[in-house]
Design a protein around this motif. Sequence first.
Motif, PDB file in Angstrom:
ATOM      1  N   LEU A 225      41.141  50.890  41.932  1.00 36.24           N
ATOM      2  CA  LEU A 225      39.748  51.164  41.585  1.00 36.24           C
ATOM      3  C   LEU A 225      38.914  49.895  41.461  1.00 36.24           C
ATOM      4  CD1 LEU A 225      40.346  53.999  38.954  1.00 36.24           C
ATOM      5  CD2 LEU A 225      39.631  54.261  41.337  1.00 36.24           C
ATOM      6  N   HIS A 226      39.470  48.886  40.807  1.00 37.45           N
ATOM      7  CA  HIS A 226      38.738  47.630  40.672  1.00 37.45           C
ATOM      8  C   HIS A 226      38.425  47.033  42.038  1.00 37.45           C
ATOM      9  CE1 HIS A 226      38.077  43.325  39.869  1.00 37.45           C
ATOM     10  NE2 HIS A 226      37.703  43.693  38.654  1.00 37.45           N
ATOM     11  N   GLU A 227      39.419  47.029  42.919  1.00 40.29           N
ATOM     12  CA  GLU A 227      39.218  46.483  44.251  1.00 40.29           C
ATOM     13  C   GLU A 227      38.269  47.348  45.074  1.00 40.29           C
ATOM     14  OE1 GLU A 227      39.259  44.229  47.661  1.00 40.29           O
ATOM     15  OE2 GLU A 227      39.712  43.712  45.588  1.00 40.29           O
ATOM     16  N   MET A 228      38.273  48.670  44.859  1.00 36.10           N
ATOM     17  CA  MET A 228      37.335  49.534  45.564  1.00 36.10           C
ATOM     18  C   MET A 228      35.892  49.186  45.194  1.00 36.10           C
ATOM     19  SD  MET A 228      39.526  53.066  45.245  1.00 36.10           S
ATOM     20  CE  MET A 228      38.156  54.184  45.574  1.00 36.10           C
TER      21      MET A 228
ATOM     22  N   VAL B 192      30.839  46.138  47.063  1.00 36.32           N
ATOM     23  CA  VAL B 192      29.858  45.049  46.982  1.00 36.32           C
ATOM     24  C   VAL B 192      29.935  44.175  48.236  1.00 36.32           C
ATOM     25  CG1 VAL B 192      29.158  42.978  45.719  1.00 36.32           C
ATOM     26  CG2 VAL B 192      29.848  45.025  44.468  1.00 36.32           C
ATOM     27  N   ARG B 193      31.142  43.822  48.651  1.00 37.55           N
ATOM     28  CA  ARG B 193      31.280  42.966  49.840  1.00 37.55           C
ATOM     29  C   ARG B 193      30.727  43.656  51.081  1.00 37.55           C
ATOM     30  NH1 ARG B 193      36.368  41.893  47.290  1.00 37.55           N
ATOM     31  NH2 ARG B 193      37.437  43.352  48.687  1.00 37.55           N
ATOM     32  N   ALA B 194      31.016  44.951  51.216  1.00 36.10           N
ATOM     33  CA  ALA B 194      30.503  45.691  52.379  1.00 36.10           C
ATOM     34  C   ALA B 194      28.977  45.744  52.354  1.00 36.10           C
ATOM     35  CB  ALA B 194      31.091  47.101  52.395  1.00 36.10           C
ATOM     36  N   LEU B 195      28.404  45.951  51.179  1.00 41.50           N
ATOM     37  CA  LEU B 195      26.945  46.018  51.076  1.00 41.50           C
ATOM     38  C   LEU B 195      26.309  44.670  51.402  1.00 41.50           C
ATOM     39  CD1 LEU B 195      24.491  47.751  50.369  1.00 41.50           C
ATOM     40  CD2 LEU B 195      24.750  47.015  47.993  1.00 41.50           C
ATOM     41  N   LEU B 196      26.898  43.585  50.919  1.00 39.69           N
ATOM     42  CA  LEU B 196      26.336  42.264  51.197  1.00 39.69           C
ATOM     43  C   LEU B 196      26.368  41.951  52.691  1.00 39.69           C
ATOM     44  CD1 LEU B 196      27.696  40.125  48.219  1.00 39.69           C
ATOM     45  CD2 LEU B 196      25.396  41.060  48.550  1.00 39.69           C
TER      46      LEU B 196
ATOM     47  N   THR C  30      36.357  51.583  35.433  1.00 41.55           N
ATOM     48  CA  THR C  30      37.158  50.611  36.190  1.00 41.55           C
ATOM     49  C   THR C  30      36.468  50.254  37.502  1.00 41.55           C
ATOM     50  OG1 THR C  30      39.160  51.574  35.227  1.00 41.55           O
ATOM     51  CG2 THR C  30      39.449  50.090  37.098  1.00 41.55           C
ATOM     52  N   LEU C  31      35.901  51.248  38.175  1.00 38.96           N
ATOM     53  CA  LEU C  31      35.115  50.959  39.374  1.00 38.96           C
ATOM     54  C   LEU C  31      33.952  50.032  39.050  1.00 38.96           C
ATOM     55  CD1 LEU C  31      34.842  54.407  41.215  1.00 38.96           C
ATOM     56  CD2 LEU C  31      35.707  52.286  42.206  1.00 38.96           C
ATOM     57  N   LEU C  32      33.260  50.323  37.955  1.00 41.87           N
ATOM     58  CA  LEU C  32      32.107  49.513  37.562  1.00 41.87           C
ATOM     59  C   LEU C  32      32.520  48.068  37.309  1.00 41.87           C
ATOM     60  CD1 LEU C  32      29.172  49.110  36.726  1.00 41.87           C
ATOM     61  CD2 LEU C  32      29.777  49.954  34.447  1.00 41.87           C
ATOM     62  N   THR C  33      33.657  47.872  36.650  1.00 43.04           N
ATOM     63  CA  THR C  33      34.124  46.506  36.398  1.00 43.04           C
ATOM     64  C   THR C  33      34.343  45.762  37.711  1.00 43.04           C
ATOM     65  OG1 THR C  33      35.191  47.209  34.347  1.00 43.04           O
ATOM     66  CG2 THR C  33      35.908  45.122  35.281  1.00 43.04           C
ATOM     67  N   GLY C  34      34.911  46.439  38.702  1.00 41.64           N
ATOM     68  CA  GLY C  34      35.101  45.822  40.011  1.00 41.64           C
ATOM     69  C   GLY C  34      33.790  45.447  40.662  1.00 41.64           C
ATOM     70  N   VAL C  35      32.792  46.329  40.565  1.00 46.26           N
ATOM     71  CA  VAL C  35      31.471  46.049  41.123  1.00 46.26           C
ATOM     72  C   VAL C  35      30.856  44.831  40.454  1.00 46.26           C
ATOM     73  CG1 VAL C  35      29.094  46.905  41.265  1.00 46.26           C
ATOM     74  CG2 VAL C  35      30.998  48.415  41.874  1.00 46.26           C
ATOM     75  N   LEU C  36      30.868  44.812  39.120  1.00 45.57           N
ATOM     76  CA  LEU C  36      30.201  43.736  38.388  1.00 45.57           C
ATOM     77  C   LEU C  36      30.918  42.401  38.562  1.00 45.57           C
ATOM     78  CD1 LEU C  36      29.212  45.591  35.095  1.00 45.57           C
ATOM     79  CD2 LEU C  36      27.811  45.149  37.131  1.00 45.57           C
ATOM     80  N   ASP C  37      32.251  42.425  38.594  1.00 48.29           N
ATOM     81  CA  ASP C  37      32.989  41.176  38.801  1.00 48.29           C
ATOM     82  C   ASP C  37      32.670  40.575  40.163  1.00 48.29           C
ATOM     83  OD1 ASP C  37      34.135  41.387  36.319  1.00 48.29           O
ATOM     84  OD2 ASP C  37      36.111  42.028  37.029  1.00 48.29           O
ATOM     85  N   GLU C  38      32.665  41.404  41.193  1.00 48.41           N
ATOM     86  CA  GLU C  38      32.388  40.898  42.543  1.00 48.41           C
ATOM     87  C   GLU C  38      30.935  40.462  42.677  1.00 48.41           C
ATOM     88  OE1 GLU C  38      33.261  39.657  46.360  1.00 48.41           O
ATOM     89  OE2 GLU C  38      34.645  40.364  44.806  1.00 48.41           O
ATOM     90  N   ALA C  39      30.021  41.214  42.067  1.00 48.90           N
ATOM     91  CA  ALA C  39      28.607  40.832  42.117  1.00 48.90           C
ATOM     92  C   ALA C  39      28.398  39.470  41.459  1.00 48.90           C
ATOM     93  CB  ALA C  39      27.751  41.898  41.436  1.00 48.90           C
TER      94      ALA C  39
ATOM     95  N   ALA D   2      30.620  37.074  41.060  1.00 48.59           N
ATOM     96  CA  ALA D   2      31.247  36.043  41.884  1.00 48.59           C
ATOM     97  C   ALA D   2      30.413  35.714  43.116  1.00 48.59           C
ATOM     98  CB  ALA D   2      32.649  36.495  42.305  1.00 48.59           C
ATOM     99  N   SER D   3      29.618  36.688  43.577  1.00 48.59           N
ATOM    100  CA  SER D   3      28.806  36.503  44.783  1.00 48.59           C
ATOM    101  C   SER D   3      27.379  36.077  44.476  1.00 48.59           C
ATOM    102  CB  SER D   3      28.783  37.804  45.602  1.00 48.59           C
ATOM    103  OG  SER D   3      30.091  38.212  45.944  1.00 48.59           O
ATOM    104  N   GLY D   4      27.052  35.881  43.203  1.00 54.66           N
ATOM    105  CA  GLY D   4      25.699  35.488  42.840  1.00 54.66           C
ATOM    106  C   GLY D   4      24.677  36.591  43.025  1.00 54.66           C
ATOM    107  N   VAL D   5      25.115  37.829  42.822  1.00 51.35           N
ATOM    108  CA  VAL D   5      24.248  38.994  43.024  1.00 51.35           C
ATOM    109  C   VAL D   5      23.974  39.654  41.677  1.00 51.35           C
ATOM    110  CG1 VAL D   5      24.087  41.286  44.086  1.00 51.35           C
ATOM    111  CG2 VAL D   5      25.137  39.382  45.340  1.00 51.35           C
ATOM    112  N   ASP D   6      22.724  40.033  41.445  1.00 50.21           N
ATOM    113  CA  ASP D   6      22.384  40.813  40.258  1.00 50.21           C
ATOM    114  C   ASP D   6      22.526  42.293  40.580  1.00 50.21           C
ATOM    115  OD1 ASP D   6      21.758  38.659  38.604  1.00 50.21           O
ATOM    116  OD2 ASP D   6      19.736  38.518  39.426  1.00 50.21           O
ATOM    117  N   ALA D   7      23.167  43.044  39.675  1.00 49.23           N
ATOM    118  CA  ALA D   7      23.360  44.481  39.874  1.00 49.23           C
ATOM    119  C   ALA D   7      22.671  45.244  38.751  1.00 49.23           C
ATOM    120  CB  ALA D   7      24.848  44.817  39.908  1.00 49.23           C
ATOM    121  N   VAL D   8      21.880  46.226  39.126  1.00 50.17           N
ATOM    122  CA  VAL D   8      21.209  47.107  38.169  1.00 50.17           C
ATOM    123  C   VAL D   8      21.938  48.439  38.190  1.00 50.17           C
ATOM    124  CG1 VAL D   8      19.055  48.235  37.541  1.00 50.17           C
ATOM    125  CG2 VAL D   8      19.008  45.955  38.560  1.00 50.17           C
TER     126      VAL D   8
END
Length: 345
Positions: free
Chosen positions: A302-305, A310-314, A82-91, A93-99
């Motif tokens: 969890l999804h929002e976390m 991602v938002r904090a990192l950007l 669930t955390l991962l889904t939140g990371v990937l969805d936000e990435a 939406a923000s035009g970010v590639d996540a590995v």
Amino acid sequence: MAENEVQRTTLANIAGQLGVSTATVSKVVNGRDDVAADTRERVLEALRDAGYRSPGQRRRAEQSGPMIDVVFDALNSAYSTTLLTGVLDEAAASGVDAVVSVIGSGRTAAADLARRSQRMVERGRSGLIVITSAYSASLLRPFGERGLPVVVVDRMNPPPSGVVSVGATNWAGGRAAAEHLIALGHLRIGYVGGIQHSDCNEARFHGFVAALSAHGIPTRPELIMHGTFRKRFGEAAGSTLLALPEPPTAVFCGNDRIALGIMTEARRRGVPVPEQLSIVGFDGTYEARHSVPALTSVTQPLHEMGAAAVRALLRRIQGEQPGSHRVELATELVVRESTGPAPAK
């Protein structure tokens, strides 16, 4: 000074440091195989220490937009996925590639983090999200030295001072769980948690104890157990608690997996839930929603976390200084079918 002149100067400095020719260093940078193995290792180590990136690596990073690394110790639970889904969805939406990588735990994870900072520099990564308990000041320091911002989603313990972290209100969640059970008339309430001295377990337990204390209800040592955040431990703990001469009428658990383990043991013993035993979990995973009976749980967002990380990192990648190094999102008690009134005496 032109970029190629800067690079020649850097390579010349490394060559002088090692007592080899600039041409030898250049061959290593360009992946040529006509360099002795021991010399190659010495040059690579010096390049890593210098935080060297080739012009091509920098251009790729600039042209392709941000690319971030996300590391987990495991992806074998509803919590992690669930955390991962939140990371990937936000990435996305923000035009970010996540590995995304799974690095295990303990020494394996520590060794991976120790090597990862230079690999990230070499591959043009912009920052790191860590969703694992395998972090420390010493392991995270190389990322800062190479200008790579880090955000930690703290599963067990908060990260070192100065590192941005995302978490949830564990103490408040523990208190809300206990208040719910007390309101249902329960007096013999147990706590079954995970690793005893992990910060999240301690906070949940202390919130639970605070609620009992506020209502004048004693904390009974025989009803308190700590172990691991796994279903198997929940089954073992349930076996112990339900075999007591006076078993609890309700149990608050440190996570959903423990709670589901206790529910399994109750079913095995013919103890009806919630008629004879009420159970509350923590995390609010899809496992809780789809259990039979559906599990009452303190829900972490969890999804929002994951999205918040991602938002904090950007923001850090863009050079912004955090207003706070700690982002703590509110938990919410979601009442389902696994809790009910205390059984009549």
